[in-house]
Design an enzyme around this catalytic site. Structure first.
Site, short mmCIF file in Angstrom:
data_model
loop_
_atom_site.label_atom_id
_atom_site.label_comp_id
_atom_site.label_asym_id
_atom_site.label_seq_id
_atom_site.Cartn_x
_atom_site.Cartn_y
_atom_site.Cartn_z
N ARG A 247 -86.61 -47.10 80.67
CA ARG A 247 -85.23 -47.52 80.81
C ARG A 247 -84.36 -46.30 81.10
O ARG A 247 -84.60 -45.21 80.58
CB ARG A 247 -84.72 -48.19 79.52
CG ARG A 247 -85.07 -49.68 79.39
CD ARG A 247 -84.34 -50.49 80.44
NE ARG A 247 -84.43 -51.92 80.27
CZ ARG A 247 -85.37 -52.70 80.78
NH1 ARG A 247 -86.36 -52.15 81.49
NH2 ARG A 247 -85.35 -54.01 80.62
N GLU A 276 -77.88 -48.62 87.99
CA GLU A 276 -78.88 -49.08 88.96
C GLU A 276 -78.27 -50.05 89.96
O GLU A 276 -77.58 -51.00 89.55
CB GLU A 276 -80.05 -49.74 88.21
CG GLU A 276 -80.78 -48.76 87.33
CD GLU A 276 -81.87 -49.39 86.47
OE1 GLU A 276 -82.67 -48.64 85.90
OE2 GLU A 276 -81.91 -50.64 86.37
N HIS A 295 -85.91 -49.32 89.65
CA HIS A 295 -86.38 -50.26 88.64
C HIS A 295 -87.34 -51.27 89.26
O HIS A 295 -87.26 -52.48 89.01
CB HIS A 295 -85.18 -50.98 88.01
CG HIS A 295 -85.42 -51.39 86.59
ND1 HIS A 295 -84.44 -51.40 85.63
CD2 HIS A 295 -86.54 -51.83 85.97
CE1 HIS A 295 -84.93 -51.81 84.48
NE2 HIS A 295 -86.22 -52.08 84.65
#
Length: 348
Positions: A247, A276, A295
């Site tokens: 994360r 993100e 991600h």
């Protein structure tokens, strides 16, 4: 308002994968409520207030802040009994607040472990073998001197894994295939369990001091936020590699950039970011020693279908009056069981 006899589950725009819809429909215990951003946040919350379950997006920047499941939203959802995340991460949900409200929180831990571990391995190999640099040099016509791209082998290196859960365990298995020495820092498991999962349990400072490659696989919590900053990175051997598929916010982006610029880190594979996607002019994204993805480690057809079916199982079990699997707040299991049983009985 007369409530539907089925367990109502709200989700925003679209599920993780169509298998979620297929599995829910096959069980016939739940009614799905699609929430649309075009209707506005107030209307979404009004519709969600009539739901028993909330299928919560796990990526912070893909979910509008008012729809993060914290105390403010919980106060507006009197019927909510179960919240399940899209994937393994759950930093869009305030678990203690849900526990106080009697709301079960479940994630889909393990569903994307294979995909994420493969991504971490790909980062390691690409960085050590300097594949992106070689590719860029060919494109720019500066690749004549092969010796300028001297690489390193993964075989036999020491790899430090922070977080030896589902993904960390799969990563450790890959590392053993390369005859690596695998260290693990995870305060939630003992030394015997770590050994069973293919790693030597050590304290974080020891892991940092010994690791040629540092691979992060822990959740984002108050304890892990900012864990890998200037001080931690300085403890790594010079020339170490950082890989994270965990994360954003666990690693300090400014500290990673400084370590790359000083030469202390020889490369980094970054799949997760503070924001993100990262801005196109983000200095880490533009750094020649960084491999960047957005991600995307768990974004495979196989893993998305798997975690979607797992999430459907959570709601189908709840709709049948049973405590769902992968409960993140097991301390309220009895309270949840009673509420779900009563709810199921009232719908008969």
């Amino acid at each position: 308002m007369i409530r539907n006899s089925k367990f109502r589950v709200g989700y925003l725009e679209r599920p993780m994968h169509p298998d979620f819809l297929t599995a829910i429909e096959a069980a016939q215990t739940c009614e799905l409520v699609q929430l649309k951003l075009a209707d506005g946040i107030d209307e979404i919350i009004r519709e969600l207030s009539e739901c028993d379950g909330y299928y919560v997006r796990a990526s912070r920047d893909e979910l509008p802040l008012p729809l993060h499941l914290g105390q403010e939203l919980l106060d507006k959802l009197p019927n909510l009994k179960v919240a399940a995340t899209y994937g393994a991460g759950y930093d869009t949900i305030d678990v203690p607040a849900c526990s106080s409200a009697g709301v079960a929180v479940c994630n889909q831990a393990g569903g994307n472990a294979e995909a994420v571990a493969e991504h971490a391995l790909a980062f390691m190999l690409a960085i050590l073998k300097r594949i992106p640099e070689c590719s860029a040099a060919i494109g720019s016509g500066t690749a004549a001197d092969r010796s300028a791209f001297m690489g390193r082998e993964l075989h036999g290196r020491t790899v430090g894994i922070v977080g030896l859960g589902h993904v960390g365990t799969r990563t450790a298995a890959y590392m053993r295939a390369f005859d690596c020495n695998v260290l693990a820092y995870d305060p939630n498991i003992d030394a015997e369990t770590a050994q069973e999962r293919g790693a030597e349990k050590v304290e974080l400072d020891d892991l940092l001091a010994r690791s040629d490659i540092l691979s992060l696989h822990c959740p984002l919590t108050s304890e892990t936020r900012g864990m890998i900053g200037t001080e931690a990175l300085a403890k790594l051997p010079k020339g170490a590699v950082l890989v994270t598929t965990a994360r954003g916010s666990i690693h300090d982006e400014d500290a990673v950039l400084a370590a790359l610029q000083s030469g202390h880190l020889s490369g980094a594979g970054l799949d997760v970011w503070e924001k993100e996607p990262p801005a196109a002019d983000h200095p880490l994204y533009r750094h020649p020693l960084v491999i960047s993805t957005n991600h995307a480690a768990g974004v495979t057809g196989e893993s998305r279908a798997r975690v979607a079916r797992m999430a459907a199982e959570v709601f189908c079990e709840a709709g049948a009056g049973r405590v769902p699997p992968r409960l993140l707040n097991p301390e309220i299991a009895e309270r949840v069981a009673a509420a779900l049983k009563d709810s199921a009985a009232a719908r008969v």
